[in-house]
Design a protein around this motif. Structure first.
Motif, PDB file in Angstrom:
ATOM      1  N   THR A  70      26.567  42.910  27.084  1.00 29.77           N
ATOM      2  CA  THR A  70      27.047  44.145  27.569  1.00 29.77           C
ATOM      3  C   THR A  70      26.845  45.183  26.570  1.00 29.77           C
ATOM      4  OG1 THR A  70      28.884  43.029  28.866  1.00 29.77           O
ATOM      5  CG2 THR A  70      29.055  45.256  28.601  1.00 29.77           C
ATOM      6  N   ASP A  99      26.299  47.291  34.634  1.00 26.75           N
ATOM      7  CA  ASP A  99      25.930  47.505  36.172  1.00 26.75           C
ATOM      8  C   ASP A  99      24.936  48.743  36.123  1.00 26.75           C
ATOM      9  OD1 ASP A  99      27.908  45.616  35.709  1.00 26.75           O
ATOM     10  OD2 ASP A  99      29.118  46.649  37.473  1.00 26.75           O
ATOM     11  N   GLU A 100      25.273  49.611  35.450  1.00 26.74           N
ATOM     12  CA  GLU A 100      24.383  51.014  35.639  1.00 26.74           C
ATOM     13  C   GLU A 100      22.910  50.847  34.945  1.00 26.74           C
ATOM     14  OE1 GLU A 100      27.320  50.295  34.203  1.00 26.74           O
ATOM     15  OE2 GLU A 100      28.395  51.946  32.960  1.00 26.74           O
ATOM     16  N   LEU A 118      38.240  53.290  36.024  1.00 24.99           N
ATOM     17  CA  LEU A 118      37.370  52.330  36.627  1.00 24.99           C
ATOM     18  C   LEU A 118      38.104  51.199  37.487  1.00 24.99           C
ATOM     19  CD1 LEU A 118      34.826  50.676  36.631  1.00 24.99           C
ATOM     20  CD2 LEU A 118      35.432  49.872  34.138  1.00 24.99           C
ATOM     21  N   TYR A 119      39.084  50.689  36.847  1.00 26.44           N
ATOM     22  CA  TYR A 119      39.600  49.469  37.493  1.00 26.44           C
ATOM     23  C   TYR A 119      40.731  49.946  38.468  1.00 26.44           C
ATOM     24  CZ  TYR A 119      37.581  47.160  33.197  1.00 26.44           C
ATOM     25  OH  TYR A 119      37.066  46.634  32.276  1.00 26.44           O
ATOM     26  N   GLY A 179      37.860  37.837  32.524  1.00 28.50           N
ATOM     27  CA  GLY A 179      36.910  38.946  31.748  1.00 28.50           C
ATOM     28  C   GLY A 179      37.968  40.120  31.508  1.00 28.50           C
ATOM     29  N   SER A 180      37.164  41.104  31.020  1.00 27.28           N
ATOM     30  CA  SER A 180      37.659  42.642  30.967  1.00 27.28           C
ATOM     31  C   SER A 180      38.267  43.192  32.189  1.00 27.28           C
ATOM     32  CB  SER A 180      36.733  43.655  30.704  1.00 27.28           C
ATOM     33  OG  SER A 180      35.711  43.058  29.538  1.00 27.28           O
ATOM     34  N   THR A 181      37.496  42.917  33.239  1.00 33.75           N
ATOM     35  CA  THR A 181      37.688  43.344  34.550  1.00 33.75           C
ATOM     36  C   THR A 181      38.930  42.547  35.055  1.00 33.75           C
ATOM     37  OG1 THR A 181      35.390  43.697  34.882  1.00 33.75           O
ATOM     38  CG2 THR A 181      36.852  43.672  36.909  1.00 33.75           C
ATOM     39  N   ILE A 224      26.342  40.021  35.508  1.00 34.84           N
ATOM     40  CA  ILE A 224      27.753  40.054  35.544  1.00 34.84           C
ATOM     41  C   ILE A 224      28.562  41.463  35.456  1.00 34.84           C
ATOM     42  CG2 ILE A 224      30.017  39.096  34.647  1.00 34.84           C
ATOM     43  CD1 ILE A 224      28.166  36.773  33.206  1.00 34.84           C
ATOM     44  N   GLY A 225      29.096  41.836  36.536  1.00 30.66           N
ATOM     45  CA  GLY A 225      29.509  43.042  36.627  1.00 30.66           C
ATOM     46  C   GLY A 225      30.807  43.377  37.410  1.00 30.66           C
ATOM     47  N   SER A 226      31.667  44.297  37.235  1.00 31.52           N
ATOM     48  CA  SER A 226      32.882  44.621  37.635  1.00 31.52           C
ATOM     49  C   SER A 226      32.490  45.316  39.184  1.00 31.52           C
ATOM     50  CB  SER A 226      33.654  45.432  36.891  1.00 31.52           C
ATOM     51  OG  SER A 226      32.833  46.983  36.587  1.00 31.52           O
ATOM     52  N   TYR A 251      30.441  36.181  25.063  1.00 30.46           N
ATOM     53  CA  TYR A 251      30.550  37.331  25.646  1.00 30.46           C
ATOM     54  C   TYR A 251      30.387  38.437  24.643  1.00 30.46           C
ATOM     55  CZ  TYR A 251      33.159  41.057  28.436  1.00 30.46           C
ATOM     56  OH  TYR A 251      33.561  41.975  29.038  1.00 30.46           O
ATOM     57  N   LYS A 257      26.465  36.592  27.491  1.00 26.38           N
ATOM     58  CA  LYS A 257      26.559  37.785  28.571  1.00 26.38           C
ATOM     59  C   LYS A 257      26.500  39.109  27.791  1.00 26.38           C
ATOM     60  CE  LYS A 257      30.694  39.517  30.704  1.00 26.38           C
ATOM     61  NZ  LYS A 257      30.574  40.942  30.813  1.00 26.38           N
ATOM     62  N   ALA A 285      32.412  39.946  38.123  1.00 22.70           N
ATOM     63  CA  ALA A 285      33.581  40.092  37.295  1.00 22.70           C
ATOM     64  C   ALA A 285      34.687  40.297  38.005  1.00 22.70           C
ATOM     65  CB  ALA A 285      33.321  41.060  36.121  1.00 22.70           C
ATOM     66  N   GLY A 303      25.417  42.878  31.322  1.00 20.94           N
ATOM     67  CA  GLY A 303      26.745  43.194  31.476  1.00 20.94           C
ATOM     68  C   GLY A 303      27.318  44.705  32.260  1.00 20.94           C
TER      69      GLY A 303
HETATM   70  O1  NGF Z   1      34.213  46.496  32.352  1.00 25.55           O
HETATM   71  C1  NGF Z   1      33.369  46.478  31.407  1.00 25.55           C
HETATM   72  C2  NGF Z   1      33.813  46.859  30.112  1.00 25.55           C
HETATM   73  N1  NGF Z   1      32.127  46.050  31.794  1.00 25.55           N
HETATM   74  C3  NGF Z   1      31.676  45.443  32.911  1.00 25.55           C
HETATM   75  C4  NGF Z   1      31.360  43.984  32.655  1.00 25.55           C
HETATM   76  O2  NGF Z   1      30.298  44.113  31.707  1.00 25.55           O
HETATM   77  C5  NGF Z   1      32.682  43.533  32.055  1.00 25.55           C
HETATM   78  C6  NGF Z   1      30.611  46.454  33.726  1.00 25.55           C
HETATM   79  O3  NGF Z   1      30.616  45.766  34.775  1.00 25.55           O
HETATM   80  C7  NGF Z   1      32.746  42.104  32.503  1.00 25.55           C
HETATM   81  O4  NGF Z   1      31.782  41.565  33.084  1.00 25.55           O
HETATM   82  C8  NGF Z   1      33.960  41.426  32.371  1.00 25.55           C
HETATM   83  O5  NGF Z   1      34.298  40.956  31.340  1.00 25.55           O
HETATM   84  O6  NGF Z   1      34.767  41.444  33.224  1.00 25.55           O
HETATM   85  C9  NGF Z   1      31.272  47.941  33.770  1.00 25.55           C
HETATM   86  O7  NGF Z   1      32.571  47.815  34.364  1.00 25.55           O
HETATM   87  C10 NGF Z   1      30.342  48.428  34.560  1.00 25.55           C
HETATM   88  O8  NGF Z   1      29.005  48.444  34.183  1.00 25.55           O
HETATM   89  C11 NGF Z   1      30.821  50.001  34.447  1.00 25.55           C
HETATM   90  O9  NGF Z   1      30.770  50.419  33.368  1.00 25.55           O
HETATM   91  O10 NGF Z   1      32.963  47.562  29.548  1.00 25.55           O
END
Ligand code: NGF
Length: 289
Positions: free
Chosen positions: A164, A188-189, A248-249, A43-45, A203-205, A134, A162, A7, A186
């Motif tokens: 999550t 990663d943990e 996080l970001y 995405g969110s990321t 799919i992960g940040s 999503y 996707k 992501a 979605g």
């Molecule tokens: O960042 C989030 C929000 N979720 C991401 C991912 O599911 C989002 C996840 O990787 C994504 O793919 C996107 O739309 O960009 C988490 O950051 C990670 O597991 C740490 O919690 O919840």
């Protein structure tokens, strides 16, 4: 082998303007250093829901220019403004050649399922592309039942989800009932349990900074090496826990900046980072990258 899809993080300067050269670099870094199979763009990321349409289009364009056809690209076009979502879908598919789009469930208002279904069917109606739903209930408040996923999947252009969420019972039910639809995890943990259910991809940040361990988890689960999968997931979760505690970001961006790609800042109203956050990120790079 399940696909590993980053992501994508998007770099912004202090005024919130896209840093185009850094974006090119982070795309290339994911391809050549992280060796991921794909990118989930917008995405969110990617802090997408805070951006204007022109900037969203520019990001999709730059990513495609750099990646070309070397890896799979999925464009998240979902928006509370359905006309913007349709415009973005048409742009990425017809003008840029993306083959997969994705769309977050419409959020903020309490839309009922019929409205959400209409939203998805309307977005795919005029484009020749697959759409990945999503689903991220923790951020949108939208929870689908197994049957509601089934109704969405009746549209042949809606080819996967996707997912999550931490409900592995529902994930397994969907996997068993819709074996021909794509299931991307979605969180990663929770990659190990998702891989055990049998995903098509993740799919992960955090793959921006931890792709090698994520790949090891997928390989270990698929090779029935549970001991390795557990060990690497535990290391991964030590890292993710520290990243989440530090923001996080911001932390993901700071870690990549430390690796030589200037990722700038998060987009307001997200906070700009502090010196303490920088120090933690530098330590994480030393310990984990
Ligand atoms: O960042 C989030 C929000 N979720 C991401 C991912 O599911 C989002 C996840 O990787 C994504 O793919 C996107 O739309 O960009 C988490 O950051 C990670 O597991 C740490 O919690 O919840």
């Amino acid at each position: 082998m399940a696909q590993l899809i980053t992501a994508l993080l998007v770099p912004f300067d202090e005024q919130g303007k896209l840093m185009e050269e850094s974006l090119r670099q982070v795309v290339e870094y994911n391809i050549t250093e992280n060796k991921v199979d794909g990118l989930y763009v917008g995405g969110s990321t990617g802090e997408n829901f805070m951006l204007d349409t022109t900037t969203k289009k520019n990001i999709f364009k730059i990513v495609k220019e750099v990646a070309e056809d070397r890896i799979e690209l999925i464009a998240q076009v979902g928006s509370l403004n359905i006309y913007e979502a349709k415009e973005l879908a048409a742009y990425v598919v017809n003008e840029l050649g993306y083959q997969k789009i994705s769309s977050v469930t419409p959020f903020y208002y309490k839309f009922d399922f019929e409205e959400i279904k209409n939203y998805y069917f309307e977005i795919v109606k005029d484009v020749e592309a697959e759409l990945i739903v999503y689903s991220i209930p923790a951020l949108t408040g939208v929870n689908f039942s197994e049957d509601q996923f089934g109704e969405l999947f009746e549209n042949p252009k809606i080819t996967g989800v996707k997912y999550t969420a931490g409900d592995f019972y529902l994930m397994e039910r969907l996997r068993s009932r819709f074996p021909d639809k794509l299931m991307y995890s979605g969180f990663d943990e929770m990659l190990l349990p998702a891989a055990a259910v049998g995903i098509d991809g993740a799919i992960g940040s955090t793959f921006n900074v931890n792709a090698k361990r994520a790949r090891q988890i997928l390989t270990a689960v698929e090779g029935n090496d549970l001991a390795t999968a557990r060990k690497v997931q535990a290391e991964t979760n030590d890292l993710i826990q520290k990243i989440l505690a530090n923001g996080l970001y911001n932390t993901l961006k700071l870690m990549l900046t430390e690796k030589g790609i200037d990722m700038g800042y998060c987009h307001l109203p997200m906070k700009h980072y502090t010196n303490e956050q920088v120090e933690v990120a530098q330590e994480l790079v030393k310990e984990y990258m």
